[in-house]
Every structure is written in C-alpha cells, then in structure tokens.
Design an enzyme around this catalytic site. Structure first.
Site, PDB file in Angstrom:
ATOM      1  N   GLU A   1      -1.443   3.834  12.848  1.00  0.00           N
ATOM      2  CA  GLU A   1      -0.757   5.092  12.541  1.00  0.00           C
ATOM      3  C   GLU A   1      -1.614   6.269  13.001  1.00  0.00           C
ATOM      4  OE1 GLU A   1       2.392   5.665  11.533  1.00  0.00           O
ATOM      5  OE2 GLU A   1       1.627   7.611  12.158  1.00  0.00           O
ATOM      6  N   PHE A   2      -0.973   7.240  13.653  1.00  0.00           N
ATOM      7  CA  PHE A   2      -1.720   8.392  14.180  1.00  0.00           C
ATOM      8  C   PHE A   2      -1.428   9.684  13.424  1.00  0.00           C
ATOM      9  CE2 PHE A   2      -1.491   5.379  17.732  1.00  0.00           C
ATOM     10  CZ  PHE A   2      -2.841   5.290  18.056  1.00  0.00           C
ATOM     11  N   LEU A   3      -0.667   9.608  12.324  1.00  0.00           N
ATOM     12  CA  LEU A   3      -0.316  10.846  11.608  1.00  0.00           C
ATOM     13  C   LEU A   3      -1.572  11.512  11.058  1.00  0.00           C
ATOM     14  CD1 LEU A   3      -0.562  10.608   8.228  1.00  0.00           C
ATOM     15  CD2 LEU A   3       1.373   9.132   8.573  1.00  0.00           C
TER      16      LEU A   3
ATOM     17  N   LEU B   1      -9.329   3.298  16.676  1.00  0.00           N
ATOM     18  CA  LEU B   1     -10.697   3.771  16.410  1.00  0.00           C
ATOM     19  C   LEU B   1     -11.133   4.751  17.493  1.00  0.00           C
ATOM     20  CD1 LEU B   1     -12.764   0.620  15.293  1.00  0.00           C
ATOM     21  CD2 LEU B   1     -11.752   2.413  13.889  1.00  0.00           C
TER      22      LEU B   1
ATOM     23  N   THR C   1      -9.033   0.839   3.906  1.00  0.00           N
ATOM     24  CA  THR C   1     -10.094   0.097   4.585  1.00  0.00           C
ATOM     25  C   THR C   1     -11.356   0.970   4.580  1.00  0.00           C
ATOM     26  OG1 THR C   1      -9.229   1.028   6.666  1.00  0.00           O
ATOM     27  CG2 THR C   1      -8.566  -1.217   6.126  1.00  0.00           C
TER      28      THR C   1
ATOM     29  N   GLY D   1       0.836  -1.213   0.000  1.00  0.00           N
ATOM     30  CA  GLY D   1       0.000   0.000   0.000  1.00  0.00           C
ATOM     31  C   GLY D   1       0.860   1.246   0.000  1.00  0.00           C
TER      32      GLY D   1
ATOM     33  N   CYS E   1     -10.792   9.329   7.166  1.00  0.00           N
ATOM     34  CA  CYS E   1     -10.784   8.452   8.343  1.00  0.00           C
ATOM     35  C   CYS E   1     -11.843   8.708   9.402  1.00  0.00           C
ATOM     36  CB  CYS E   1      -9.401   8.466   8.971  1.00  0.00           C
ATOM     37  SG  CYS E   1      -8.199   7.725   7.866  1.00  0.00           S
TER      38      CYS E   1
HETATM   39  P1  NAD Z   1      -4.725   5.042   0.333  1.00  0.00           P
HETATM   40  O1  NAD Z   1      -5.973   4.725  -0.366  1.00  0.00           O
HETATM   41  O2  NAD Z   1      -4.050   6.356   0.137  1.00  0.00           O
HETATM   42  O3  NAD Z   1      -3.617   3.918   0.018  1.00  0.00           O
HETATM   43  C1  NAD Z   1      -3.880   2.546   0.029  1.00  0.00           C
HETATM   44  C2  NAD Z   1      -3.103   1.907  -1.115  1.00  0.00           C
HETATM   45  O4  NAD Z   1      -3.213   0.483  -0.988  1.00  0.00           O
HETATM   46  C3  NAD Z   1      -3.624   2.253  -2.504  1.00  0.00           C
HETATM   47  O5  NAD Z   1      -2.589   2.845  -3.268  1.00  0.00           O
HETATM   48  C4  NAD Z   1      -4.072   0.901  -3.096  1.00  0.00           C
HETATM   49  O6  NAD Z   1      -3.827   0.782  -4.480  1.00  0.00           O
HETATM   50  C5  NAD Z   1      -3.217  -0.063  -2.308  1.00  0.00           C
HETATM   51  N1  NAD Z   1      -3.749  -1.444  -2.273  1.00  0.00           N
HETATM   52  C6  NAD Z   1      -5.015  -1.842  -1.991  1.00  0.00           C
HETATM   53  N2  NAD Z   1      -5.096  -3.183  -2.018  1.00  0.00           N
HETATM   54  C7  NAD Z   1      -3.861  -3.655  -2.327  1.00  0.00           C
HETATM   55  C8  NAD Z   1      -3.316  -4.957  -2.484  1.00  0.00           C
HETATM   56  N3  NAD Z   1      -4.066  -6.033  -2.302  1.00  0.00           N
HETATM   57  N4  NAD Z   1      -2.011  -5.056  -2.806  1.00  0.00           N
HETATM   58  C9  NAD Z   1      -1.246  -3.948  -2.964  1.00  0.00           C
HETATM   59  N5  NAD Z   1      -1.700  -2.705  -2.821  1.00  0.00           N
HETATM   60  C10 NAD Z   1      -3.002  -2.547  -2.495  1.00  0.00           C
HETATM   61  O7  NAD Z   1      -5.055   4.843   1.894  1.00  0.00           O
HETATM   62  P2  NAD Z   1      -4.359   5.567   3.142  1.00  0.00           P
HETATM   63  O8  NAD Z   1      -4.943   6.919   3.335  1.00  0.00           O
HETATM   64  O9  NAD Z   1      -2.890   5.400   3.041  1.00  0.00           O
HETATM   65  O10 NAD Z   1      -4.906   4.674   4.338  1.00  0.00           O
HETATM   66  C11 NAD Z   1      -4.445   3.345   4.546  1.00  0.00           C
HETATM   67  C12 NAD Z   1      -4.913   2.876   5.918  1.00  0.00           C
HETATM   68  O11 NAD Z   1      -4.321   3.702   6.929  1.00  0.00           O
HETATM   69  C13 NAD Z   1      -6.419   2.983   6.151  1.00  0.00           C
HETATM   70  O12 NAD Z   1      -6.814   1.887   6.929  1.00  0.00           O
HETATM   71  C14 NAD Z   1      -6.582   4.267   6.919  1.00  0.00           C
HETATM   72  O13 NAD Z   1      -7.725   4.245   7.753  1.00  0.00           O
HETATM   73  C15 NAD Z   1      -5.331   4.278   7.767  1.00  0.00           C
HETATM   74  N6  NAD Z   1      -4.875   5.613   8.182  1.00  0.00           N
HETATM   75  C16 NAD Z   1      -4.898   6.667   7.302  1.00  0.00           C
HETATM   76  C17 NAD Z   1      -4.427   7.908   7.690  1.00  0.00           C
HETATM   77  C18 NAD Z   1      -4.473   9.083   6.757  1.00  0.00           C
HETATM   78  O14 NAD Z   1      -4.230  10.199   7.232  1.00  0.00           O
HETATM   79  N7  NAD Z   1      -4.763   8.926   5.490  1.00  0.00           N
HETATM   80  C19 NAD Z   1      -3.875   8.071   8.963  1.00  0.00           C
HETATM   81  C20 NAD Z   1      -3.843   6.976   9.827  1.00  0.00           C
HETATM   82  C21 NAD Z   1      -4.343   5.754   9.425  1.00  0.00           C
HETATM   83  C1  UGA Z   2      -6.997  12.370  11.562  1.00  0.00           C
HETATM   84  C2  UGA Z   2      -6.318  12.334  12.930  1.00  0.00           C
HETATM   85  O1  UGA Z   2      -6.017  13.671  13.343  1.00  0.00           O
HETATM   86  C3  UGA Z   2      -5.054  11.515  12.875  1.00  0.00           C
HETATM   87  O2  UGA Z   2      -4.486  11.417  14.188  1.00  0.00           O
HETATM   88  C4  UGA Z   2      -5.386  10.118  12.357  1.00  0.00           C
HETATM   89  O3  UGA Z   2      -4.215   9.333  12.255  1.00  0.00           O
HETATM   90  C5  UGA Z   2      -6.037  10.241  10.991  1.00  0.00           C
HETATM   91  O4  UGA Z   2      -7.226  11.045  11.116  1.00  0.00           O
HETATM   92  C6  UGA Z   2      -6.460   8.944  10.414  1.00  0.00           C
HETATM   93  O5  UGA Z   2      -6.710   7.990  11.121  1.00  0.00           O
HETATM   94  O6  UGA Z   2      -6.568   8.944   9.211  1.00  0.00           O
HETATM   95  P1  UGA Z   2      -6.628  13.698   9.269  1.00  0.00           P
HETATM   96  O7  UGA Z   2      -7.997  13.227   8.957  1.00  0.00           O
HETATM   97  O8  UGA Z   2      -5.557  13.453   8.282  1.00  0.00           O
HETATM   98  O9  UGA Z   2      -6.121  13.040  10.639  1.00  0.00           O
HETATM   99  O10 UGA Z   2      -6.647  15.275   9.565  1.00  0.00           O
HETATM  100  P2  UGA Z   2      -7.133  16.149  10.832  1.00  0.00           P
HETATM  101  O11 UGA Z   2      -6.130  17.169  11.098  1.00  0.00           O
HETATM  102  O12 UGA Z   2      -7.546  15.306  11.975  1.00  0.00           O
HETATM  103  O13 UGA Z   2      -8.426  16.864  10.251  1.00  0.00           O
HETATM  104  C7  UGA Z   2      -9.628  16.153   9.983  1.00  0.00           C
HETATM  105  C8  UGA Z   2     -10.737  17.131   9.639  1.00  0.00           C
HETATM  106  O14 UGA Z   2     -11.139  17.861  10.788  1.00  0.00           O
HETATM  107  C9  UGA Z   2     -10.331  18.170   8.595  1.00  0.00           C
HETATM  108  O15 UGA Z   2     -11.376  18.378   7.692  1.00  0.00           O
HETATM  109  C10 UGA Z   2     -10.066  19.391   9.444  1.00  0.00           C
HETATM  110  O16 UGA Z   2     -10.205  20.582   8.732  1.00  0.00           O
HETATM  111  C11 UGA Z   2     -11.125  19.238  10.518  1.00  0.00           C
HETATM  112  N1  UGA Z   2     -10.807  19.970  11.765  1.00  0.00           N
HETATM  113  C12 UGA Z   2      -9.693  19.656  12.479  1.00  0.00           C
HETATM  114  C13 UGA Z   2     -11.677  20.948  12.226  1.00  0.00           C
HETATM  115  O17 UGA Z   2     -12.708  21.222  11.606  1.00  0.00           O
HETATM  116  N2  UGA Z   2     -11.373  21.593  13.387  1.00  0.00           N
HETATM  117  C14 UGA Z   2     -10.258  21.311  14.111  1.00  0.00           C
HETATM  118  O18 UGA Z   2     -10.047  21.956  15.165  1.00  0.00           O
HETATM  119  C15 UGA Z   2      -9.398  20.321  13.643  1.00  0.00           C
END
Ligand code: NAD
Ligand code: UGA
Length: 459
Positions: free
Chosen positions: A162-164, A218, A93, A10, A273
């Site tokens: 991941e919490f980024l 979650l 997911t 991914g 997310c």
């Molecule tokens: P994304 O859609 O950007 O990336 C996922 C990638 O996985 C895609 O490029 C897809 O082509 C690839 N993929 C799917 N099935 C595959 C397979 N079978 N083999 C190889 N590659 C495959 O998703 P994302 O935003 O990186 O999120 C990934 C996970 O991390 C999710 O569960 C999300 O909830 C979690 N997460 C996301 C964030 C965020 O800020 N985006 C932060 C924390 C956690």
């Molecule tokens: C969020 C969490 O902050 C991350 O810790 C987590 O890892 C991630 O989801 C995830 O699981 O994907 P993200 O969605 O990337 O991160 O961005 P945020 O900064 O949380 O913002 C989410 C939304 O809330 C945005 O639309 C933002 O503009 C909004 N927001 C945020 C507000 O409206 N008010 C605020 O005070 C903060």
C-alpha cells in the site's frame, strides 16, 4: 475468477481505509475487517462516527455509506477467514525490540501468526494478499507455513503493498499513482486486479514478480524519506549562509528531473513507516554483507535524528541556555496534519529533549487525545509516568496552552494554526515571546511585526 467475499486481518490505518474504499467501489463484494483488538473493532462499529479509531478526511463518510451493507468489522477472525476467497494481511510490522535484529529488522511475528491462523482454519482455496510492508522474500515464509498444513487447501500468495499516506489516505486510495501486484499465479493476480479495476485504470495496475513487489515498497519509502533528509541537510547549511531553504527547494524542484513534491524542510520526518522501513532495508542489506549499501541508507536516519535534536538544541540555546521551569507550548503532536497518528512523531522526541532540561510542556493538538500524549512519553521510559504527568499538561484549547508560555513550538502543520489570532497569542505570552516554527507555516515578517522573536527551519 470472481471474488465475492474478502477478509482483511488488521483494522488499522491501512486495513480500515483501504477496505472501506474497496467496499465502496465494489458493492457486490462483501468485505469483512477483523482484528484481535476488541476496543478497535468496537470503535469502528460505533454509531457516532466521530469515535472511529482513525481520523482521515473523507473516511467517516465512506464508512457511513458502506458499514452494515458490504463492509463489516468483527473480532470473529476464524469465521471471516473461512468464509472468504481472498484474505488481506494488513497487520503491523514494527521494528523488532528484542533479540536478533533488535532496533533494525521488521518484527514479523504478527504476520506469521496470521499465516498460521489462515492455515489452521481454511477449508477452501484462498488467495492470501500481503498488504503489510514486508522485507523482500517474506512471501517465501508465508508460503512455507501455508503449504505445510496437510489440509489439501490451495493457497496463492500475492504481494500488494500500500502506498497511501496518512492524512490523504482516501484521496490516495481513490486516485492512486499506481497499484502494484506481485505474484506467481496469473489467475490470482487478475482476480485482485479486477477488484481495483472497478475504479483504477488497468494501465495503472502494475504486475510484477512477488520479490520486485515486496522490494519496491521498501524502496519507495527509502527514496521518499531520502528527499526529506536531503532537503533537511541543506536547511542547516541555509541557516549558516543566509540562503532560504524554501527558495532553494523551489529552485531545484522546478527541474523536472527533481520535481517539486516532498521538499518541505521540517523538524524531521515521523510516522510509523519511513524509519522502520529504512532500518529494515539497512538490516537486509547488511544481512547480505552489503555494508556500503547499508551505510548509505542508514545516513538518511542519522540525518533525521540530527534534525530533531538540532531543533530542540536551538530552542534551548535561544532561550538563554535554560528552559528549566519555563513553559513551552507545543502546537501539534501528530506526525503530520490531518491524522491522529503520533507514531514516531518528531514532537515526542523534541518534548523528551526539553523535559530532560526540566521544561514544562503544554501540548495542544486538534485530533490527538491527552492519553496518547502521555502514552508516547511513557513508552520512551526516559522518566517515570508521575514525572511526565507533573511536567506535561495537555489542553483542548490552544490559547490556554499558550497562556504565559515563554515559547511556542510548532510541531505539526495543522491548517488551523495559520488562522490563529497571533496578536492575541503574543499578548498571552511571557516577553520576549519566541516562536520556533518547525513546519515553516507562519510568515516571518508578520510575526516580527507583531513583536515575536521568530525562527523557522532553514531560513
Ligand atoms: P496498525 O497498527 O494501525 O494496524 C494493525 C492492526 O493489526 C492492529 O489493529 C492490530 O491489532 C492488528 N493485528 C495485529 N496482529 C493481528 C492478528 N494476528 N490478528 C488480527 N489482527 C491483528 O498498522 P498500520 O499503520 O495499518 O500498518 C499496517 C501495515 O501497513 C504495516 O506493515 C505498515 O508498514 C504498512 N503501511 C502503513 C501505512 C500507513 O500509512 N500507516 C501505509 C502503507 C503501508
Ligand atoms: C509515507 C509515504 O508517503 C506513503 O507513500 C507510504 O505508503 C507510507 O509512508 C507508509 O508506507 O506507511 P506517511 O508516513 O503516512 O506516508 O506520511 P508522509 O506524507 O510521507 O509524511 C511522513 C513524514 O515526513 C511526516 O512527518 C511529514 O511531516 C514529513 N515530511 C513530508 C516532511 O518533513 N517534508 C515533506 O516534504 C514531506
């Protein structure tokens, strides 16, 4: 146990930045990121770093430093899996769009496919790390798939959520509040803790059982999103009472038990997310028969939907109850600043409401390409692709988007919006000129001075 080769399945918003930072901080580990999406891998390998598939401040520099040395992007998934001692699953997911749990549960088909893929090709022992956000008890399913191959290969499963946050991914990865590792095997946990230990202090690396780790992810998102819905609920009350939501947020945030962060009232949270993870939590609670628990968390989403709808309703009623044929300039399409991600962005829903009222929408976003804007609207399928093309226009320059507009709606808090020549904007617009500041980034008095009819959230 020392790890020398890692594979990450991914190459998305999490896999890309996370592995880039692991590679930078561990020059002795070879890190290979694989994906089924050939275009995405090609973009990660592009010579021109401005073509990377993901925009994150600081990411291109790290990719430049590590790519081709100990960071590799490839579509050769099987080879990378077989050669690695540790495999991260970092695939998407999303919320299920079909069958049981449609619209609520997490769709785990991509995760399951990864587990099957690993089971099929692994010939040596592996540590499999859940990096994707998963419902609590998913590790059980992954374990069952991996352990039923009959190949004699040993698999240890870890949960390492991941919490980024997007827009600050590199900063968050380089100085995390904590790293969470859940698992059974102490040896596997320590192997992963060692990798993070290159730059994160050991007391910030939390070890738990695998279920606590899965559920903590979650829960963290649910608590964060709940803060936004809470302040947004108060923003509506502020508008009725002449209280100012920023002042309220500041006043409550100074209570150290509440804290100042994550209290910006807005058009509502977007992103891939928060909504998906809360819906998932609600689904899990209901599946255990915990209806009060499910209802409690579901209200966070209800309030968020209400906030988006309230914004567009207010815009329409302020423009004399009709936006039909009027040009509305939307500044920002991404769900927050410093990212090109538009998943679940409030802008999509606000645009959709306005298009239902036959508005003409002009979109400008500094990092989101035109293709994505149309793709997002087409995906909603409220109207035909041709109609979207006809009613929506995208621009590379904000002043062109704003020219002759009846109203400007600020959807994303991009810093550059604050630096615009707002007097020039005013001159370009139809009068009276309206601004609907969905991010509270402009100064009310300055805008009134120029001549705008200005409104924001909760003030
Ligand atoms: P994304 O859609 O950007 O990336 C996922 C990638 O996985 C895609 O490029 C897809 O082509 C690839 N993929 C799917 N099935 C595959 C397979 N079978 N083999 C190889 N590659 C495959 O998703 P994302 O935003 O990186 O999120 C990934 C996970 O991390 C999710 O569960 C999300 O909830 C979690 N997460 C996301 C964030 C965020 O800020 N985006 C932060 C924390 C956690
Ligand atoms: C969020 C969490 O902050 C991350 O810790 C987590 O890892 C991630 O989801 C995830 O699981 O994907 P993200 O969605 O990337 O991160 O961005 P945020 O900064 O949380 O913002 C989410 C939304 O809330 C945005 O639309 C933002 O503009 C909004 N927001 C945020 C507000 O409206 N008010 C605020 O005070 C903060």
């Amino acid at each position: 146990m020392k790890i020398s080769k890692i594979c990450c399945i991914g190459a998305g918003y999490v896999g890309g930045p996370t592995m880039a930072v692991i590679a930078k901080m561990n020059p002795n580990i070879q890190v290979t990121i694989v994906d089924i999406n050939e275009d995405r891998i090609a973009a990660w390998n592009d010579e021109d770093l401005s073509n990377l598939p993901i925009y994150e401040p600081g990411l291109a520099e790290i990719v430049k430093e590590t790519r081709g040395k100990n960071l590799h992007f490839t579509t050769e998934i099987n080879k990378a899996i077989d050669e690695s001692e540790m495999i991260f699953i970092s695939v998407n997911t999303p919320t299920k769009t079909y069958g049981k749990g449609k619209g609520m549960a997490a769709d785990l088909k991509y995760v399951e496919l990864c587990a099957r893929n690993i089971a099929e090709v692994a010939t040596t022992d592996k540590i499999v790390v859940e990096k994707s956000t998963l419902p609590v008890r998913t590790a059980k399913a992954i374990k069952s798939i991996l352990h039923n191959t009959g190949s004699g290969v040993k698999f240890d499963i870890l949960s390492n959520p991941e919490f980024l946050a997007e827009g600050t991914a590199i900063e968050d990865l380089l100085s995390p509040d904590r790293v969470l590792i859940g698992g059974e095997s102490e040896e596997a946990i320590e192997a992963l803790a060692n990798i993070y230990g290159s730059w994160v202090s050991q007391d910030q690396i939390l070890r738990t059982n695998v279920w606590s780790s899965e559920l903590s992810k979650l829960t963290a998102n649910a608590f964060l999103a709940q803060r936004i819905s809470s302040i947004n609920a108060i923003s509506e009350l502020c508008e009725k009472t002449e209280a100012n939501v920023s002042e309220v947020a500041k006043a409550i945030g100074m209570d150290s038990r509440i804290g100042p962060k994550f209290l910006n009232a807005s058009i509502g949270f977007g992103g891939s997310c928060f909504q998906k993870d809360i819906l998932n939590l609600v689904y899990i609670a209901r599946s255990y028969g915990l209806n009060e628990v499910a209802d409690y968390w579901e209200q966070v989403i209800t309030l968020n939907d209400h906030q988006k709808r309230r914004f567009s309703d207010n815009l329409i009623s302020t423009l004399y109850n009709t936006v039909s044929g009027k040009k509305i300039a939307m500044l920002g399409w991404a769900f927050k600043k410093d990212t090109n991600d538009t998943r679940e962005s409030a802008a999509i829903y606000v645009a959709d409401h306005l298009l239902n009222e036959q508005a003409n929408i002009a979109v400008y976003d500094p990092k989101v390409p035109s293709k994505k804007v149309y793709g997002d609207l087409d995906y909603l399928a409220t109207r035909s692709e041709d109609e979207n093309k006809e009613l929506v226009e995208t621009f590379d320059n904000p002043y062109d988007a704003i020219k002759d507009a009846h109203a400007v709606a600020i959807m994303t808090e991009w810093d550059e919006f604050k630096t615009y020549d707002w007097k020039k904007v005013y001159d370009l617009m139809k009068k009276p000129a309206f601004i609907f500041d969905g991010r509270n980034i402009l100064n009310k008095d300055e805008m009134a001075e120029i001549g705008f009819e200005y409104s924001s959230i909760g003030k």
